[in-house]
Design a protein around this motif. Structure first.
Motif, PDB file in Angstrom:
ATOM      1  N   SER A 131       0.947  -1.132  -0.207  1.00 22.54           N
ATOM      2  CA  SER A 131      -0.208  -0.117  -0.037  1.00 22.54           C
ATOM      3  C   SER A 131       0.801   1.317   0.001  1.00 22.54           C
ATOM      4  O   SER A 131       0.722   2.102  -0.633  1.00 22.54           O
ATOM      5  N   TRP A 132       2.170   1.201   0.662  1.00 24.51           N
ATOM      6  CA  TRP A 132       3.113   2.547   0.741  1.00 24.51           C
ATOM      7  C   TRP A 132       3.437   2.623  -0.645  1.00 24.51           C
ATOM      8  O   TRP A 132       3.401   3.574  -1.214  1.00 24.51           O
ATOM      9  N   TYR A 133       3.918   1.456  -1.129  1.00 24.90           N
ATOM     10  CA  TYR A 133       4.778   1.608  -2.827  1.00 24.90           C
ATOM     11  C   TYR A 133       3.501   2.044  -3.618  1.00 24.90           C
ATOM     12  O   TYR A 133       3.674   2.829  -4.629  1.00 24.90           O
ATOM     13  N   THR A 134       2.118   1.429  -3.405  1.00 22.72           N
ATOM     14  CA  THR A 134       1.126   2.183  -4.396  1.00 22.72           C
ATOM     15  C   THR A 134       0.880   3.537  -4.300  1.00 22.72           C
ATOM     16  O   THR A 134       0.802   4.387  -5.473  1.00 22.72           O
ATOM     17  N   ARG A 135       1.003   4.192  -3.187  1.00 23.61           N
ATOM     18  CA  ARG A 135       0.922   5.509  -2.935  1.00 23.61           C
ATOM     19  C   ARG A 135       1.857   6.251  -3.743  1.00 23.61           C
ATOM     20  O   ARG A 135       1.916   7.643  -4.089  1.00 23.61           O
ATOM     21  N   LEU A 136       3.213   5.690  -3.885  1.00 20.83           N
ATOM     22  CA  LEU A 136       4.358   6.281  -4.618  1.00 20.83           C
ATOM     23  C   LEU A 136       4.258   5.923  -6.061  1.00 20.83           C
ATOM     24  O   LEU A 136       5.212   6.415  -6.881  1.00 20.83           O
ATOM     25  N   GLY A 137       3.427   5.153  -6.781  1.00 18.16           N
ATOM     26  CA  GLY A 137       3.147   5.030  -8.025  1.00 18.16           C
ATOM     27  C   GLY A 137       3.568   3.613  -8.477  1.00 18.16           C
ATOM     28  O   GLY A 137       3.233   3.360  -9.694  1.00 18.16           O
ATOM     29  N   TRP A 138       3.754   2.754  -7.606  1.00 17.14           N
ATOM     30  CA  TRP A 138       4.003   1.401  -8.077  1.00 17.14           C
ATOM     31  C   TRP A 138       2.707   0.718  -8.342  1.00 17.14           C
ATOM     32  O   TRP A 138       1.658   0.958  -7.761  1.00 17.14           O
ATOM     33  N   LYS A 139       2.830  -0.342  -9.269  1.00 15.36           N
ATOM     34  CA  LYS A 139       1.475  -1.275  -9.710  1.00 15.36           C
ATOM     35  C   LYS A 139       1.707  -2.635  -9.282  1.00 15.36           C
ATOM     36  O   LYS A 139       2.652  -3.013  -9.658  1.00 15.36           O
ATOM     37  N   TYR A 140       0.813  -3.233  -8.689  1.00 13.84           N
ATOM     38  CA  TYR A 140       0.701  -4.524  -8.303  1.00 13.84           C
ATOM     39  C   TYR A 140       0.618  -5.115  -9.612  1.00 13.84           C
ATOM     40  O   TYR A 140      -0.159  -5.060 -10.346  1.00 13.84           O
ATOM     41  N   ILE A 141       1.645  -6.141  -9.882  1.00  8.39           N
ATOM     42  CA  ILE A 141       1.484  -7.200 -10.869  1.00  8.39           C
ATOM     43  C   ILE A 141       1.413  -8.544 -10.680  1.00  8.39           C
ATOM     44  O   ILE A 141       1.134  -9.391 -11.565  1.00  8.39           O
ATOM     45  N   GLY A 142       1.536  -8.876  -9.520  1.00  2.73           N
ATOM     46  CA  GLY A 142       1.134 -10.522  -9.085  1.00  2.73           C
ATOM     47  C   GLY A 142       1.881 -10.774  -7.832  1.00  2.73           C
ATOM     48  O   GLY A 142       2.549  -9.881  -7.074  1.00  2.73           O
ATOM     49  N   MET A 143       1.910 -12.088  -7.357  1.00  2.00           N
ATOM     50  CA  MET A 143       2.558 -12.526  -6.131  1.00  2.00           C
ATOM     51  C   MET A 143       3.098 -13.610  -6.584  1.00  2.00           C
ATOM     52  O   MET A 143       3.189 -14.132  -7.638  1.00  2.00           O
ATOM     53  N   ASP A 144       4.257 -13.996  -5.591  1.00  2.00           N
ATOM     54  CA  ASP A 144       5.177 -14.967  -6.159  1.00  2.00           C
ATOM     55  C   ASP A 144       5.871 -15.591  -4.744  1.00  2.00           C
ATOM     56  O   ASP A 144       5.184 -15.224  -3.506  1.00  2.00           O
ATOM     57  N   LYS A 145       6.779 -16.342  -4.562  1.00  4.07           N
ATOM     58  CA  LYS A 145       7.383 -16.786  -3.542  1.00  4.07           C
ATOM     59  C   LYS A 145       8.887 -16.666  -3.484  1.00  4.07           C
ATOM     60  O   LYS A 145       9.529 -16.849  -4.334  1.00  4.07           O
ATOM     61  N   LEU A 146       9.237 -16.238  -2.246  1.00  2.00           N
ATOM     62  CA  LEU A 146      10.646 -16.119  -1.946  1.00  2.00           C
ATOM     63  C   LEU A 146      11.047 -16.876  -0.567  1.00  2.00           C
ATOM     64  O   LEU A 146      10.478 -16.470   0.339  1.00  2.00           O
ATOM     65  N   PRO A 150       5.313 -15.691   0.753  1.00  2.00           N
ATOM     66  CA  PRO A 150       4.716 -15.174  -0.275  1.00  2.00           C
ATOM     67  C   PRO A 150       5.248 -13.625  -0.447  1.00  2.00           C
ATOM     68  O   PRO A 150       5.233 -12.913   0.714  1.00  2.00           O
ATOM     69  N   VAL A 151       5.237 -13.038  -1.659  1.00  2.00           N
ATOM     70  CA  VAL A 151       5.811 -11.906  -1.802  1.00  2.00           C
ATOM     71  C   VAL A 151       4.873 -11.117  -2.844  1.00  2.00           C
ATOM     72  O   VAL A 151       4.373 -11.842  -3.801  1.00  2.00           O
ATOM     73  N   THR A 152       4.548  -9.954  -2.929  1.00  2.00           N
ATOM     74  CA  THR A 152       4.261  -9.139  -3.804  1.00  2.00           C
ATOM     75  C   THR A 152       5.103  -8.582  -4.816  1.00  2.00           C
ATOM     76  O   THR A 152       6.060  -8.029  -4.457  1.00  2.00           O
ATOM     77  N   VAL A 153       4.798  -8.874  -6.228  1.00  2.00           N
ATOM     78  CA  VAL A 153       5.919  -7.961  -7.264  1.00  2.00           C
ATOM     79  C   VAL A 153       5.012  -6.867  -7.737  1.00  2.00           C
ATOM     80  O   VAL A 153       4.010  -7.042  -7.822  1.00  2.00           O
ATOM     81  N   MET A 154       5.861  -5.836  -7.857  1.00  2.00           N
ATOM     82  CA  MET A 154       5.209  -4.553  -8.309  1.00  2.00           C
ATOM     83  C   MET A 154       6.143  -3.856  -9.531  1.00  2.00           C
ATOM     84  O   MET A 154       7.524  -4.438  -9.468  1.00  2.00           O
ATOM     85  N   GLU A 155       5.644  -2.959 -10.261  1.00  2.00           N
ATOM     86  CA  GLU A 155       6.517  -2.250 -11.247  1.00  2.00           C
ATOM     87  C   GLU A 155       6.086  -1.005 -11.077  1.00  2.00           C
ATOM     88  O   GLU A 155       5.022  -0.362 -10.580  1.00  2.00           O
TER      89      GLU A 155
END
Length: 158
Positions: A131-146, A150-155
């Motif tokens: 949610s913090w990254y979204t406020r900075l303009g990042w967009k959600y593109i999916g979930m993955d695993k590390l 579970p991790v959120t992948v953004m661009e």
């Protein structure tokens, strides 16, 4: 504080590798990365002491003490086809909520653009961060695993 804050490439201040390795370990490594250690983090950050190639790390320094960092990397450990990544964005807890994270993100974005990229990616380990990254303009593109987390992948467009 901003007027006394300096930002340098790790390549220009390798004496901060050890304190940054401790910062990484305390804030990310021990909670998220199996078999993490300060020694492994030191080895990793030695490889980030670059000026013209990835990986590279930007260091925020206040009163001659490294208080934050962010890296530009070709990948960030999840094995997908995206590149490059914002990685290891860490601000010491005593210095959060002062715009230092945003400042470092902007430097990494500028460097990625200078290196010819039109997008930058990140993985958010902590589920509260997207949610913090979204406020900075990042967009959600999916979930993955590390490492089974579970991790959120953004661009973000550069």
């Amino acid at each position: 504080m901003q007027s006394n804050l300096k930002i340098k490439l790790l390549a220009d201040c390798p004496e901060y590798i050890s304190p940054l390795a401790y910062l990484w370990f305390n804030e990310l490594g021990k909670a998220w990365i199996p078999n993490a250690s300060v020694e492994r983090a030191k080895e990793t950050y030695r490889t980030h002491a670059n000026k013209d190639i990835m990986p590279m790390t930007f260091v925020a320094i206040y009163e001659n003490k490294p208080i934050a960092m962010a890296s530009l990397r070709e990948d960030d450990g999840i094995g997908n086809h995206f590149s490059p990544y914002l990685g290891s964005l860490i601000v010491h807890p005593d210095y959060r909520r002062r715009g230092i994270g945003e400042l470092l993100i902007n430097l990494v974005k500028q460097q990625a653009k200078v290196m010819g990229h039109d997008k930058l990616y990140l993985i958010a380990l902590d589920p509260t961060l997207p949610s913090w990254y979204t406020r900075l303009g990042w967009k959600y593109i999916g979930m993955d695993k590390l490492y089974h987390h579970p991790v959120t992948v953004m661009e973000i467009e550069l």
